[in-house]
Design a protein around this motif. Structure first.
Motif, PDB file in Angstrom:
ATOM      1  N   VAL A 175       0.857  -1.190   0.000  1.00 36.91           N
ATOM      2  CA  VAL A 175       0.000   0.000   0.000  1.00 36.91           C
ATOM      3  C   VAL A 175       0.889   1.234   0.000  1.00 36.91           C
ATOM      4  O   VAL A 175       1.671   1.446   0.922  1.00 36.91           O
ATOM      5  CB  VAL A 175      -0.936   0.019   1.222  1.00 36.91           C
ATOM      6  CG1 VAL A 175      -1.763   1.304   1.236  1.00 36.91           C
ATOM      7  CG2 VAL A 175      -1.853  -1.194   1.217  1.00 36.91           C
ATOM      8  N   LEU A 176       0.782   2.039  -1.065  1.00 37.88           N
ATOM      9  CA  LEU A 176       1.599   3.251  -1.163  1.00 37.88           C
ATOM     10  C   LEU A 176       1.035   4.370  -0.303  1.00 37.88           C
ATOM     11  O   LEU A 176       1.782   5.083   0.374  1.00 37.88           O
ATOM     12  CB  LEU A 176       1.691   3.724  -2.616  1.00 37.88           C
ATOM     13  CG  LEU A 176       2.727   3.045  -3.508  1.00 37.88           C
ATOM     14  CD1 LEU A 176       2.367   1.574  -3.723  1.00 37.88           C
ATOM     15  CD2 LEU A 176       2.840   3.762  -4.841  1.00 37.88           C
ATOM     16  N   LEU A 177      -0.278   4.530  -0.348  1.00 36.49           N
ATOM     17  CA  LEU A 177      -0.919   5.583   0.444  1.00 36.49           C
ATOM     18  C   LEU A 177      -2.396   5.299   0.592  1.00 36.49           C
ATOM     19  O   LEU A 177      -2.980   4.574  -0.211  1.00 36.49           O
ATOM     20  CB  LEU A 177      -0.684   6.961  -0.186  1.00 36.49           C
ATOM     21  CG  LEU A 177      -1.242   7.221  -1.593  1.00 36.49           C
ATOM     22  CD1 LEU A 177      -2.642   7.837  -1.534  1.00 36.49           C
ATOM     23  CD2 LEU A 177      -0.319   8.170  -2.362  1.00 36.49           C
ATOM     24  N   LYS A 178      -2.978   5.878   1.633  1.00 37.52           N
ATOM     25  CA  LYS A 178      -4.421   5.833   1.847  1.00 37.52           C
ATOM     26  C   LYS A 178      -4.990   7.204   1.528  1.00 37.52           C
ATOM     27  O   LYS A 178      -4.415   8.227   1.914  1.00 37.52           O
ATOM     28  CB  LYS A 178      -4.741   5.423   3.285  1.00 37.52           C
ATOM     29  CG  LYS A 178      -4.320   3.987   3.601  1.00 37.52           C
ATOM     30  CD  LYS A 178      -4.699   3.587   5.017  1.00 37.52           C
ATOM     31  CE  LYS A 178      -4.305   2.141   5.293  1.00 37.52           C
ATOM     32  NZ  LYS A 178      -4.655   1.723   6.673  1.00 37.52           N
ATOM     33  N   SER A 179      -6.096   7.199   0.819  1.00 35.76           N
ATOM     34  CA  SER A 179      -6.637   8.452   0.292  1.00 35.76           C
ATOM     35  C   SER A 179      -8.108   8.614   0.656  1.00 35.76           C
ATOM     36  O   SER A 179      -8.814   7.646   0.925  1.00 35.76           O
ATOM     37  CB  SER A 179      -6.469   8.467  -1.238  1.00 35.76           C
ATOM     38  OG  SER A 179      -7.126   9.565  -1.824  1.00 35.76           O
ATOM     39  N   GLU A 180      -8.541   9.864   0.665  1.00 36.89           N
ATOM     40  CA  GLU A 180      -9.958  10.199   0.816  1.00 36.89           C
ATOM     41  C   GLU A 180     -10.190  11.535   0.132  1.00 36.89           C
ATOM     42  O   GLU A 180      -9.235  12.194  -0.321  1.00 36.89           O
ATOM     43  CB  GLU A 180     -10.345  10.283   2.287  1.00 36.89           C
ATOM     44  CG  GLU A 180      -9.637  11.391   3.048  1.00 36.89           C
ATOM     45  CD  GLU A 180      -9.971  11.372   4.533  1.00 36.89           C
ATOM     46  OE1 GLU A 180     -11.034  11.909   4.884  1.00 36.89           O
ATOM     47  OE2 GLU A 180      -9.174  10.830   5.324  1.00 36.89           O
ATOM     48  N   ALA A 181     -11.426  11.936   0.018  1.00 35.41           N
ATOM     49  CA  ALA A 181     -11.724  13.240  -0.572  1.00 35.41           C
ATOM     50  C   ALA A 181     -11.235  14.353   0.342  1.00 35.41           C
ATOM     51  O   ALA A 181     -11.321  14.249   1.567  1.00 35.41           O
ATOM     52  CB  ALA A 181     -13.224  13.385  -0.803  1.00 35.41           C
ATOM     53  N   VAL A 182     -10.699  15.407  -0.278  1.00 30.09           N
ATOM     54  CA  VAL A 182     -10.215  16.566   0.481  1.00 30.09           C
ATOM     55  C   VAL A 182     -10.743  17.842  -0.164  1.00 30.09           C
ATOM     56  O   VAL A 182     -11.151  17.851  -1.326  1.00 30.09           O
ATOM     57  CB  VAL A 182      -8.671  16.611   0.537  1.00 30.09           C
ATOM     58  CG1 VAL A 182      -8.120  15.399   1.278  1.00 30.09           C
ATOM     59  CG2 VAL A 182      -8.061  16.699  -0.858  1.00 30.09           C
ATOM     60  N   LEU A 183     -10.714  18.916   0.617  1.00 36.74           N
ATOM     61  CA  LEU A 183     -11.073  20.238   0.102  1.00 36.74           C
ATOM     62  C   LEU A 183      -9.783  20.982  -0.184  1.00 36.74           C
ATOM     63  O   LEU A 183      -9.069  21.393   0.728  1.00 36.74           O
ATOM     64  CB  LEU A 183     -11.915  20.996   1.131  1.00 36.74           C
ATOM     65  CG  LEU A 183     -12.399  22.400   0.726  1.00 36.74           C
ATOM     66  CD1 LEU A 183     -13.311  22.336  -0.495  1.00 36.74           C
ATOM     67  CD2 LEU A 183     -13.120  23.078   1.892  1.00 36.74           C
ATOM     68  N   ALA A 184      -9.456  21.092  -1.483  1.00 38.83           N
ATOM     69  CA  ALA A 184      -8.200  21.717  -1.904  1.00 38.83           C
ATOM     70  C   ALA A 184      -8.429  23.169  -2.308  1.00 38.83           C
ATOM     71  O   ALA A 184      -9.539  23.558  -2.687  1.00 38.83           O
ATOM     72  CB  ALA A 184      -7.599  20.944  -3.074  1.00 38.83           C
ATOM     73  N   VAL A 185      -7.367  23.973  -2.237  1.00 41.55           N
ATOM     74  CA  VAL A 185      -7.474  25.414  -2.467  1.00 41.55           C
ATOM     75  C   VAL A 185      -6.475  25.859  -3.524  1.00 41.55           C
ATOM     76  O   VAL A 185      -5.310  25.448  -3.508  1.00 41.55           O
ATOM     77  CB  VAL A 185      -7.214  26.209  -1.172  1.00 41.55           C
ATOM     78  CG1 VAL A 185      -7.470  27.694  -1.396  1.00 41.55           C
ATOM     79  CG2 VAL A 185      -8.073  25.691  -0.037  1.00 41.55           C
ATOM     80  N   SER A 186      -6.931  26.709  -4.416  1.00 39.54           N
ATOM     81  CA  SER A 186      -6.040  27.288  -5.420  1.00 39.54           C
ATOM     82  C   SER A 186      -5.051  28.250  -4.761  1.00 39.54           C
ATOM     83  O   SER A 186      -5.434  29.041  -3.887  1.00 39.54           O
ATOM     84  CB  SER A 186      -6.851  28.048  -6.469  1.00 39.54           C
ATOM     85  OG  SER A 186      -5.994  28.834  -7.289  1.00 39.54           O
ATOM     86  N   PRO A 187      -3.773  28.223  -5.167  1.00 40.97           N
ATOM     87  CA  PRO A 187      -2.806  29.197  -4.631  1.00 40.97           C
ATOM     88  C   PRO A 187      -3.116  30.625  -5.070  1.00 40.97           C
ATOM     89  O   PRO A 187      -2.565  31.579  -4.513  1.00 40.97           O
ATOM     90  CB  PRO A 187      -1.468  28.717  -5.212  1.00 40.97           C
ATOM     91  CG  PRO A 187      -1.834  27.919  -6.422  1.00 40.97           C
ATOM     92  CD  PRO A 187      -3.143  27.282  -6.116  1.00 40.97           C
ATOM     93  N   LEU A 188      -4.021  30.782  -6.042  1.00 39.92           N
ATOM     94  CA  LEU A 188      -4.345  32.107  -6.570  1.00 39.92           C
ATOM     95  C   LEU A 188      -5.690  32.638  -6.063  1.00 39.92           C
ATOM     96  O   LEU A 188      -6.183  33.638  -6.567  1.00 39.92           O
ATOM     97  CB  LEU A 188      -4.370  32.064  -8.109  1.00 39.92           C
ATOM     98  CG  LEU A 188      -3.064  31.627  -8.789  1.00 39.92           C
ATOM     99  CD1 LEU A 188      -3.232  31.611 -10.299  1.00 39.92           C
ATOM    100  CD2 LEU A 188      -1.909  32.543  -8.388  1.00 39.92           C
ATOM    101  N   ILE A 189      -6.271  31.992  -5.069  1.00 39.62           N
ATOM    102  CA  ILE A 189      -7.572  32.427  -4.573  1.00 39.62           C
ATOM    103  C   ILE A 189      -7.483  33.838  -4.004  1.00 39.62           C
ATOM    104  O   ILE A 189      -6.518  34.204  -3.328  1.00 39.62           O
ATOM    105  CB  ILE A 189      -8.106  31.443  -3.501  1.00 39.62           C
ATOM    106  CG1 ILE A 189      -9.558  31.779  -3.131  1.00 39.62           C
ATOM    107  CG2 ILE A 189      -7.213  31.400  -2.280  1.00 39.62           C
ATOM    108  CD1 ILE A 189     -10.222  30.726  -2.247  1.00 39.62           C
ATOM    109  N   SER A 190      -8.494  34.652  -4.297  1.00 42.02           N
ATOM    110  CA  SER A 190      -8.513  36.032  -3.800  1.00 42.02           C
ATOM    111  C   SER A 190      -8.924  36.071  -2.338  1.00 42.02           C
ATOM    112  O   SER A 190      -9.516  35.110  -1.815  1.00 42.02           O
ATOM    113  CB  SER A 190      -9.485  36.878  -4.628  1.00 42.02           C
ATOM    114  OG  SER A 190     -10.826  36.479  -4.382  1.00 42.02           O
TER     115      SER A 190
END
Length: 285
Positions: A175-190
């Motif tokens: 097993v390389l990694l365990k994953s789930e849904a995440v809330l990701a953010v753009s580095p350019l968000i105002s």
């Protein structure tokens, strides 16, 4: 006020789970069939329906401000992009598997062998960290058939229930990694849109805390109350109210799902009666 632009997977289980949590936090989306973009009726937010693999680039370029995305995809195609919340659904693993009849039983057995995968960056980094030299065949889709057609000695792909591996005669060895849904953010968000995102995150946290907790009411004889209260975590401390029957009290508290049954067993052993368990829709702390 400008709208927060949030991307979700165009279709599939992650799309369904993403739309469910937006609904649970009180955001109503007017989305018709095959729409690529839809607006919320009651919140400054637009949803973009995109291919999962394209979302990291949209975040990187600032086309969308945030996204609900699988952590595995973010690691593979947007390693520099940050996420601010784990969402607890669409859980899976990224695993290496080989044919059941293979002599390979560990990662080191694939040194010098061929691995087919849709996650080349993830696999390359993992193999390098483990000092394994394997040859990668990059495949988009149907990775699990690669060993059966002689293309590879093993595969690396996402595993949810393991049924796909079983159907294709494969066994998981790493097993390389365990994953789930995440809330990701753009580095350019105002700054303005980030303020809206913080409100979304707060609502999501309230829903997730509710999903992971149970509201418990029980009756306890007063002489056993002290022992029972020591078993209860509570948000701050349990609520204790006197019952009409002399010598008894009603205790109200919140218990995490992860430790629920163990605590319930101990409560019964210590004299708790009439235990009532209720689901929690949201917890605002």
């Amino acid at each position: 006020m400008s709208n927060l632009r949030i991307a979700v997977q165009k279709s599939g289980r992650l799309n369904e789970d993403s739309m469910r949590i937006l609904k649970d936090i009180g955001i109503s989306i007017d989305n018709g069939k095959d729409q690529l973009k839809a607006s919320a009726r009651n919140f400054p937010l637009e949803v973009f329906y995109l291919r999962n693999g394209d979302i990291p680039q949209y975040l990187r370029d600032g086309v969308v401000d945030a996204a609900i995305i699988g952590e595995n995809v973010l690691i593979e195609k947007g390693g520099e992009i940050k996420f601010i919340e784990r969402l607890g659904f669409s859980k899976c693993k990224v695993s290496i598997a080989v044919p059941k009849e293979s002599d390979a039983n560990s990662l080191k057995d694939l040194d010098g062998k061929r691995i087919a995968t849709s996650y080349p960056q993830t696999v390359k980094k993992f193999l390098k960290d483990q000092n394994i030299d394997a040859h990668l065949h990059i495949i988009n889709g149907s990775v699990e058939i690669a060993p059966n057609i002689g293309l590879a000695d093993g595969i690396c792909d996402i595993v949810s229930s393991g049924s796909t591996l079983f159907k294709n005669g494969l066994k998981e060895i790493e097993v390389l990694l365990k994953s789930e849904a995440v809330l990701a953010v753009s580095p350019l968000i105002s700054e303005e849109r980030n303020t809206i995102l913080q409100k979304v995150q707060f609502r999501i946290q309230s829903v997730l805390k509710g999903r992971n907790s149970k509201y418990v009411l029980l009756n306890a004889p007063n002489e056993k109350l002290e022992a029972i209260l020591k078993l209860l975590p509570g948000m701050r401390s349990p609520t204790v109210l006197p019952l009409a029957e002399k010598g008894w009290s009603s205790v109200h508290t919140v218990i995490s799902k992860n430790e629920f049954w163990e605590i319930i067993d101990e409560l019964k052993q210590n004299g708790a009666e009439g235990i009532l368990v209720c689901p929690i829709e949201k917890m605002v702390l």
